[in-house]
Write a protein that holds these residues in place. Structure first.
Motif, PDB file in Angstrom:
ATOM      1  N   TYR A 118     -48.684  -6.874  48.260  1.00  0.00           N
ATOM      2  CA  TYR A 118     -48.457  -5.840  47.253  1.00  0.00           C
ATOM      3  C   TYR A 118     -49.244  -6.145  45.975  1.00  0.00           C
ATOM      4  O   TYR A 118     -49.967  -5.290  45.447  1.00  0.00           O
ATOM      5  N   VAL A 119     -49.080  -7.362  45.480  1.00  0.00           N
ATOM      6  CA  VAL A 119     -49.699  -7.744  44.204  1.00  0.00           C
ATOM      7  C   VAL A 119     -51.222  -7.697  44.286  1.00  0.00           C
ATOM      8  O   VAL A 119     -51.902  -7.273  43.349  1.00  0.00           O
ATOM      9  N   THR A 124     -52.982  -1.341  50.158  1.00  0.00           N
ATOM     10  CA  THR A 124     -53.588  -0.033  49.892  1.00  0.00           C
ATOM     11  C   THR A 124     -54.995   0.079  50.471  1.00  0.00           C
ATOM     12  O   THR A 124     -55.534   1.182  50.600  1.00  0.00           O
ATOM     13  N   MET A 125     -55.581  -1.057  50.830  1.00  0.00           N
ATOM     14  CA  MET A 125     -56.944  -1.056  51.368  1.00  0.00           C
ATOM     15  C   MET A 125     -56.972  -0.868  52.884  1.00  0.00           C
ATOM     16  O   MET A 125     -58.037  -0.634  53.457  1.00  0.00           O
ATOM     17  N   LEU A 126     -55.815  -0.949  53.512  1.00  0.00           N
ATOM     18  CA  LEU A 126     -55.766  -0.827  54.977  1.00  0.00           C
ATOM     19  C   LEU A 126     -55.906   0.637  55.391  1.00  0.00           C
ATOM     20  O   LEU A 126     -55.292   1.521  54.781  1.00  0.00           O
ATOM     21  N   GLY A 128     -55.552   4.156  57.722  1.00  0.00           N
ATOM     22  CA  GLY A 128     -54.523   4.802  58.530  1.00  0.00           C
ATOM     23  C   GLY A 128     -53.120   4.381  58.134  1.00  0.00           C
ATOM     24  O   GLY A 128     -52.800   4.263  56.956  1.00  0.00           O
ATOM     25  N   ASN A 129     -52.294   4.178  59.150  1.00  0.00           N
ATOM     26  CA  ASN A 129     -50.912   3.782  58.878  1.00  0.00           C
ATOM     27  C   ASN A 129     -50.692   2.286  59.069  1.00  0.00           C
ATOM     28  O   ASN A 129     -49.572   1.833  59.288  1.00  0.00           O
ATOM     29  N   TYR A 130     -51.776   1.508  58.988  1.00  0.00           N
ATOM     30  CA  TYR A 130     -51.664   0.063  59.175  1.00  0.00           C
ATOM     31  C   TYR A 130     -50.770  -0.576  58.107  1.00  0.00           C
ATOM     32  O   TYR A 130     -50.030  -1.521  58.387  1.00  0.00           O
ATOM     33  N   ALA A 131     -50.866  -0.071  56.882  1.00  0.00           N
ATOM     34  CA  ALA A 131     -50.041  -0.614  55.802  1.00  0.00           C
ATOM     35  C   ALA A 131     -48.561  -0.416  56.111  1.00  0.00           C
ATOM     36  O   ALA A 131     -47.747  -1.335  55.940  1.00  0.00           O
ATOM     37  N   GLU A 132     -48.214   0.780  56.570  1.00  0.00           N
ATOM     38  CA  GLU A 132     -46.823   1.079  56.912  1.00  0.00           C
ATOM     39  C   GLU A 132     -46.331   0.195  58.056  1.00  0.00           C
ATOM     40  O   GLU A 132     -45.207  -0.330  58.019  1.00  0.00           O
ATOM     41  N   GLN A 133     -47.177   0.005  59.071  1.00  0.00           N
ATOM     42  CA  GLN A 133     -46.801  -0.826  60.215  1.00  0.00           C
ATOM     43  C   GLN A 133     -46.661  -2.287  59.815  1.00  0.00           C
ATOM     44  O   GLN A 133     -45.770  -2.998  60.304  1.00  0.00           O
ATOM     45  N   LEU A 134     -47.520  -2.746  58.920  1.00  0.00           N
ATOM     46  CA  LEU A 134     -47.443  -4.133  58.459  1.00  0.00           C
ATOM     47  C   LEU A 134     -46.171  -4.368  57.663  1.00  0.00           C
ATOM     48  O   LEU A 134     -45.502  -5.402  57.818  1.00  0.00           O
ATOM     49  N   GLU A 135     -45.834  -3.407  56.817  1.00  0.00           N
ATOM     50  CA  GLU A 135     -44.588  -3.501  56.063  1.00  0.00           C
ATOM     51  C   GLU A 135     -43.384  -3.529  57.002  1.00  0.00           C
ATOM     52  O   GLU A 135     -42.431  -4.286  56.798  1.00  0.00           O
TER      53      GLU A 135
END
Length: 224
Positions: A118-119, A124-126, A128-135
């Motif tokens: 996050y920091v 935000t650089m990922l 598609g939905n990779y950020a959501e899946q990683l979270e």
């Protein structure tokens, strides 16, 4: 055709995340037991190939499958021979505590990684939905490890919490506990697999998770 997912304790789309989390959590948990026992002079686990980070040495097929179906399970218990310990009670407690603590450390590490992502703005650089899946993965990773930490501290055989109490109480009480241990296992299974879970173990785990997560965030707050 019956929907297979209806028999699972987790949504079907989360199964890969659960698999990865449990492989890491179970492996490190059992390795921690073996490592601490070895450091205190017990070579039993090392001789049986359990002083390793290879998941194949620690995962129990039935115990792992039950996680997905019943929501609880187990890995292969690490063999410990107390006769090798110079101070059996102290070593016994530390060997038992090592497993749950490994899961707590994994939860702390998972939370730290999410905060770093996050920091740093990497999420935000990922694409598609990779950020959501990683979270989603790290949320599950942290939650399951906290639950494993708390679950293993329950004072029922054959869990680590019971073993800790065994080593803390006087010898005459320990012998009584050993005598009635099989009944304790039955009571534990009844509490886990019946609706009594909703009034006993489940509330403890939920309250405990809230407390542990608050402590983790408090520990990490100076850094993020």
């Amino acid at each position: 055709m019956n929907d297979f997912s209806s028999f699972l304790a987790f949504p079907l789309e989360m199964i890969p995340y659960v698999v990865i989390t449990l492989i890491v959590a179970f492996t490190l948990h059992e390795f921690a037991h073996a490592f601490v026992a070895y450091k205190f002079g017990d070579p039993t686990a090392q001789r049986q190939g359990r002083l390793t980070l290879s998941p194949l040495a620690h995962l129990d097929p039935i115990g792992t499958i039950l996680i997905f179906i019943a929501g609880f399970g187990w890995a292969k218990p690490v063999p410990v021979n107390r006769f090798f310990f110079k101070r059996p009670r102290l070593a016994g407690v530390l060997v038992s505590v090592a497993g749950p603590l490994s899961n707590l450390l994994l939860a702390l590490l998972g939370t730290a990684i999410v905060n770093i992502l996050y920091v740093s703005g990497l999420l935000t650089m990922l694409p598609g939905n990779y950020a959501e899946q990683l979270e989603l993965f790290f949320s599950l990773f942290v939650s399951l490890n906290v639950m494993l930490f708390l679950f293993n501290l329950l004072p029922f055989p054959p869990l680590d919490g019971y073993r800790i109490i065994e080593d803390l109480v006087p010898a005459h009480i320990r012998s009584k506990m050993t005598q009635y241990e099989s009944y304790g296992i039955v009571v534990f299974l009844i509490l886990v697999i019946t609706p009594l879970d909703s009034y006993t173990i489940h509330p403890f785990l939920e309250i405990g998770r809230t407390i542990v997560m608050s402590i983790i965030h408090l520990i990490l707050s100076p850094f993020f």
